[in-house]
Design a protein around this motif. Structure first.
Motif, PDB file in Angstrom:
ATOM      1  N   UNK A  96    -129.514 -25.526 -82.914  1.00 36.56           N
ATOM      2  CA  UNK A  96    -128.092 -25.470 -82.146  1.00 36.56           C
ATOM      3  C   UNK A  96    -128.038 -24.281 -81.409  1.00 36.56           C
ATOM      4  N   UNK A  97    -128.633 -23.135 -81.667  1.00 34.01           N
ATOM      5  CA  UNK A  97    -128.488 -21.970 -80.819  1.00 34.01           C
ATOM      6  C   UNK A  97    -128.999 -22.175 -79.358  1.00 34.01           C
ATOM      7  N   UNK A  98    -130.512 -22.680 -79.580  1.00 36.27           N
ATOM      8  CA  UNK A  98    -131.121 -23.185 -78.275  1.00 36.27           C
ATOM      9  C   UNK A  98    -130.590 -24.192 -77.582  1.00 36.27           C
ATOM     10  N   UNK A  99    -130.210 -25.158 -78.210  1.00 35.05           N
ATOM     11  CA  UNK A  99    -129.747 -26.651 -77.560  1.00 35.05           C
ATOM     12  C   UNK A  99    -128.328 -26.113 -76.927  1.00 35.05           C
ATOM     13  N   UNK A 100    -127.509 -25.794 -77.832  1.00 34.49           N
ATOM     14  CA  UNK A 100    -125.965 -25.604 -77.072  1.00 34.49           C
ATOM     15  C   UNK A 100    -126.163 -24.423 -75.964  1.00 34.49           C
ATOM     16  N   UNK A 101    -126.914 -23.553 -76.008  1.00 33.36           N
ATOM     17  CA  UNK A 101    -127.216 -22.686 -75.031  1.00 33.36           C
ATOM     18  C   UNK A 101    -127.396 -23.535 -73.609  1.00 33.36           C
ATOM     19  N   UNK A 102    -128.661 -24.293 -73.779  1.00 36.37           N
ATOM     20  CA  UNK A 102    -128.995 -25.248 -72.853  1.00 36.37           C
ATOM     21  C   UNK A 102    -128.183 -26.063 -72.335  1.00 36.37           C
ATOM     22  N   UNK A 103    -127.127 -26.710 -73.187  1.00 34.74           N
ATOM     23  CA  UNK A 103    -126.068 -27.808 -72.789  1.00 34.74           C
ATOM     24  C   UNK A 103    -125.125 -26.780 -71.894  1.00 34.74           C
ATOM     25  N   UNK A 104    -124.671 -25.585 -72.221  1.00 35.41           N
ATOM     26  CA  UNK A 104    -123.969 -24.808 -71.261  1.00 35.41           C
ATOM     27  C   UNK A 104    -124.353 -24.588 -69.770  1.00 35.41           C
ATOM     28  N   UNK A 105    -126.101 -24.305 -70.025  1.00 40.42           N
ATOM     29  CA  UNK A 105    -126.381 -24.182 -68.708  1.00 40.42           C
ATOM     30  C   UNK A 105    -126.380 -25.454 -67.865  1.00 40.42           C
ATOM     31  N   UNK A 106    -126.616 -26.481 -68.371  1.00 43.74           N
ATOM     32  CA  UNK A 106    -126.422 -28.045 -67.710  1.00 43.74           C
ATOM     33  C   UNK A 106    -125.196 -28.237 -67.217  1.00 43.74           C
ATOM     34  N   UNK A 107    -124.316 -27.962 -68.336  1.00 36.75           N
ATOM     35  CA  UNK A 107    -122.658 -28.413 -67.773  1.00 36.75           C
ATOM     36  C   UNK A 107    -122.392 -27.246 -66.769  1.00 36.75           C
ATOM     37  N   UNK A 108    -122.644 -26.219 -66.586  1.00 36.87           N
ATOM     38  CA  UNK A 108    -122.330 -25.344 -65.669  1.00 36.87           C
ATOM     39  C   UNK A 108    -122.915 -25.650 -64.432  1.00 36.87           C
ATOM     40  N   UNK A 109    -124.056 -26.184 -64.225  1.00 37.09           N
ATOM     41  CA  UNK A 109    -124.788 -26.421 -63.076  1.00 37.09           C
ATOM     42  C   UNK A 109    -123.717 -27.629 -62.526  1.00 37.09           C
ATOM     43  N   UNK A 110    -123.618 -28.757 -63.470  1.00 39.12           N
ATOM     44  CA  UNK A 110    -122.993 -29.913 -63.022  1.00 39.12           C
ATOM     45  C   UNK A 110    -121.543 -29.688 -62.539  1.00 39.12           C
ATOM     46  N   UNK A 111    -120.902 -28.815 -63.394  1.00 40.24           N
ATOM     47  CA  UNK A 111    -119.476 -28.619 -62.959  1.00 40.24           C
ATOM     48  C   UNK A 111    -119.327 -27.958 -61.535  1.00 40.24           C
ATOM     49  N   UNK A 112    -120.363 -26.857 -61.424  1.00 37.23           N
ATOM     50  CA  UNK A 112    -120.320 -26.117 -60.103  1.00 37.23           C
ATOM     51  C   UNK A 112    -120.713 -27.153 -58.943  1.00 37.23           C
ATOM     52  N   UNK A 113    -121.500 -27.732 -59.064  1.00 35.76           N
ATOM     53  CA  UNK A 113    -121.876 -28.989 -58.157  1.00 35.76           C
ATOM     54  C   UNK A 113    -120.794 -29.717 -57.804  1.00 35.76           C
ATOM     55  N   UNK A 114    -120.373 -30.215 -58.934  1.00 35.17           N
ATOM     56  CA  UNK A 114    -119.085 -31.205 -58.927  1.00 35.17           C
ATOM     57  C   UNK A 114    -117.933 -30.650 -58.063  1.00 35.17           C
ATOM     58  N   UNK A 115    -117.405 -29.386 -58.338  1.00 30.38           N
ATOM     59  CA  UNK A 115    -116.498 -28.733 -57.586  1.00 30.38           C
ATOM     60  C   UNK A 115    -116.808 -28.439 -56.044  1.00 30.38           C
ATOM     61  N   UNK A 116    -118.146 -27.874 -55.963  1.00 26.98           N
ATOM     62  CA  UNK A 116    -118.291 -27.968 -54.363  1.00 26.98           C
ATOM     63  C   UNK A 116    -118.548 -29.181 -53.826  1.00 26.98           C
ATOM     64  N   UNK A 117    -118.986 -30.161 -54.515  1.00 31.31           N
ATOM     65  CA  UNK A 117    -119.051 -31.655 -53.784  1.00 31.31           C
ATOM     66  C   UNK A 117    -117.532 -32.252 -53.336  1.00 31.31           C
TER      67      UNK A 117
END
Lengths: 268, 267
Positions: free
Chosen positions: A58-79
């Motif tokens: 969970x530590x590795x995977x949730x960390x990765x989830x946060x990274x992907x979610x952050x990228x997605x949300x920043x991209x979505x806001x910018x778009x």
């Protein structure tokens, strides 16, 4: 007849119970296939094994989830900001629309996976992944909002003219509210696409970067034949997509529930 | 029920006049040619004619929503269509209710005042008064989707009345409504007209509606659109359900129908 049955279904608890039951059956079938054939986890892990891995890593995977979610949300806001703003420019100057729309279309129809390696050459890994997610999210927002801004009721436009409305008043009180449902529709499509873009970018970046998003975990686990972790990461990506879609649907409902047809129940 | 209007000092004086007005769309379509007509203060004027005879175009020209290709429009005093003044003195009602679906009834009626810079609070008395005129004060917070077709049209009329216009322009406002609703709205409109003492120009293709409502009817002919006949109706006639079945009403309708048929055959 069929209509009546559908209508009755709409209001019954089966509406929720049925899809859940079907999903449960699919998972059960998966589990049975693994057990009956005695498949080892590096060929096909069972659902329980995937859940175990999810908890264990969970530590590795949730960390990765946060990274992907952050990228997605920043991209979505910018778009959303960029697509909305460009749509406004398009609506006020048709010549800009004629000049720029083809470029937007070229960006949209060229497969992202083919552009991603190029972007990784010119941009840092993080920026390249973000750009991938942004490119695919941008177009639906731009085209939907442009359509919305051009869909103003002709009589209402006349009424605004007759009342001596200024350009800004017409924009704020007439064009923006008209375009809002279209924009939100575009946003909902863009939310899913931004996640796809982020995943594609991460996969293209592969081991090149220090990237630690979910798609990177999938590639990494594939190299290590850690199939259960691949499944666990995949499960999290799906959950992230569902979460984004649900959040945007909620936003849309909150903004439109008082007046727009799409947000109204069947009534009575 | 009061039946004669208190004749003001200016009643009957011309409010505006169109002389030799023509309107072309592109090079092909001539909507109007050589149109001469005047609108008199305080009258209820109907423009009656078949579809495509340019009566709606004439209304848009009067409103200032379009410019004539030839001829001129003289306004007695300032241009009522010029919205430079904070309270535009022209109200326009379209064939469809044309409400903003995202705004409540109150918000929709507020619109013309809001665009003129009047805040919600300042505008509230005028808005409520306009809603009372059309009998919708209880629905101020409803949204257009919650209203029937007739109620939406009432909101549309209230919106046109909220600026207390000297001139109310109506483009087939009741054409899409059922007959029962239309009769009701006809009566309500006459009452509003009497109360506000304003001038109404009403476009319709219904002979019966025009005779019931008007003090004067201009019959239009098509291709090109112009006035073919004029019919004056005694303003002191009481307009109620009894009038609808009276011999006078029938005779007037026959007169208007004959004029309309002649106008259509002349084209």
């Amino acid at each position: 007849m069929a209509l009546r049955i559908t209508h009755r279904l709409e209001n019954s608890p089966f509406r929720w119970a049925l899809p859940v039951a079907v999903l449960g059956l699919v998972v059960l079938g998966w589990d049975l296939v693994v057990r009956l054939n005695d498949l080892p986890p590096y060929i096909l892990p069972g659902p329980l094994r995937v859940l175990d891995t999810l908890v264990a890593d969970r530590t590795v995977l949730l960390g990765s989830l946060m990274v992907t979610l952050r990228t997605t949300l920043v991209a979505l806001v910018l778009a959303a900001v960029g697509g909305g703003a460009l749509a406004l420019v398009f609506a006020s100057a048709r010549i800009v629309e004629f000049s720029l729309f083809p470029i937007a279309i070229i960006l949209q129809v060229t497969p992202l996976i083919a552009i991603a390696p190029l972007m990784l050459i010119y941009l840092s890994t993080d920026t390249a992944v973000l750009t991938c997610a942004w490119i695919v999210a941008f177009f639906p927002i731009l085209s939907n909002t442009t359509l919305g801004l051009n869909s103003v009721d002709a009589n209402l436009r006349d009424l605004f003219r007759l009342s001596g409305a200024g350009r800004l008043q017409t924009l704020r009180l007439l064009q923006l509210p008209t375009a809002l449902p279209y924009f939100l529709g575009g946003l909902r499509i863009a939310g899913g696409l931004a996640l796809v873009g982020a995943v594609v970018g991460e996969i293209a970046a592969g081991s090149a970067g220090q990237g630690s998003g979910l798609a990177f975990r999938i590639v990494e686990s594939g190299y290590r034949l850690n199939i259960p972790r691949m499944f666990a990461a995949l499960l999290l990506i799906s959950l992230a997509g569902i979460l984004i879609y649900a959040a945007l649907s909620l936003l849309s409902w909150l903004l439109l529930r008082r007046w727009h047809e799409s947000a109204l129940g069947t009534g009575n | 029920m009061q039946q004669t209007r208190p004749a003001g000092p200016e009643a009957g004086a011309p409010l505006l006049a169109l002389s030799g007005v023509g309107k072309r769309f592109g090079n092909q379509v001539t909507a109007l040619e050589g149109l001469d007509m005047e609108v008199r203060r305080g009258e209820f004027l109907s423009l009656l004619g078949p579809s495509g005879c340019g009566k709606s175009t004439a209304l848009r020209l009067i409103a200032g929503l379009a410019e004539p290709t030839s001829g001129r429009i003289d306004f007695n005093g300032e241009h009522p269509g010029k919205a430079a003044s904070p309270h535009p003195s022209v109200g326009f009602v379209f064939q469809e209710p044309t409400l903003m679906p995202w705004a409540s009834v109150f918000g929709n009626v507020h619109l013309p005042l809001k665009l003129a810079g009047t805040s919600r609070r300042e505008a509230e008395p005028a808005i409520m008064q306009a809603l009372e005129l059309v009998g919708l004060e209880a629905f101020r917070d409803a949204y257009p989707r919650e209203l029937s077709g007739g109620m939406k049209m009432r909101v549309s009329i209230a919106r046109a009345l909220v600026t207390k216009p000297r001139l109310l322009l109506m483009d087939e406002p009741f054409a899409a409504l059922d007959e029962i609703t239309r009769f009701k709205l006809n009566n309500d409109l006459l009452q509003v007209w009497r109360q506000l003492n304003c001038t109404i120009v009403f476009v319709t293709h219904s002979v019966f509606e025009s005779v019931y409502l008007s003090t004067r009817i201009l019959v239009f002919r098509a291709r090109p659109g112009r006035v073919a006949a004029e019919l004056a109706i005694d303003p002191s006639l009481e307009r109620d359900e009894a009038f609808r079945t009276s011999p006078e009403y029938v005779a007037l309708c026959r007169q208007a129908s004959t004029a309309l048929a002649a106008a259509m055959n002349a084209g």
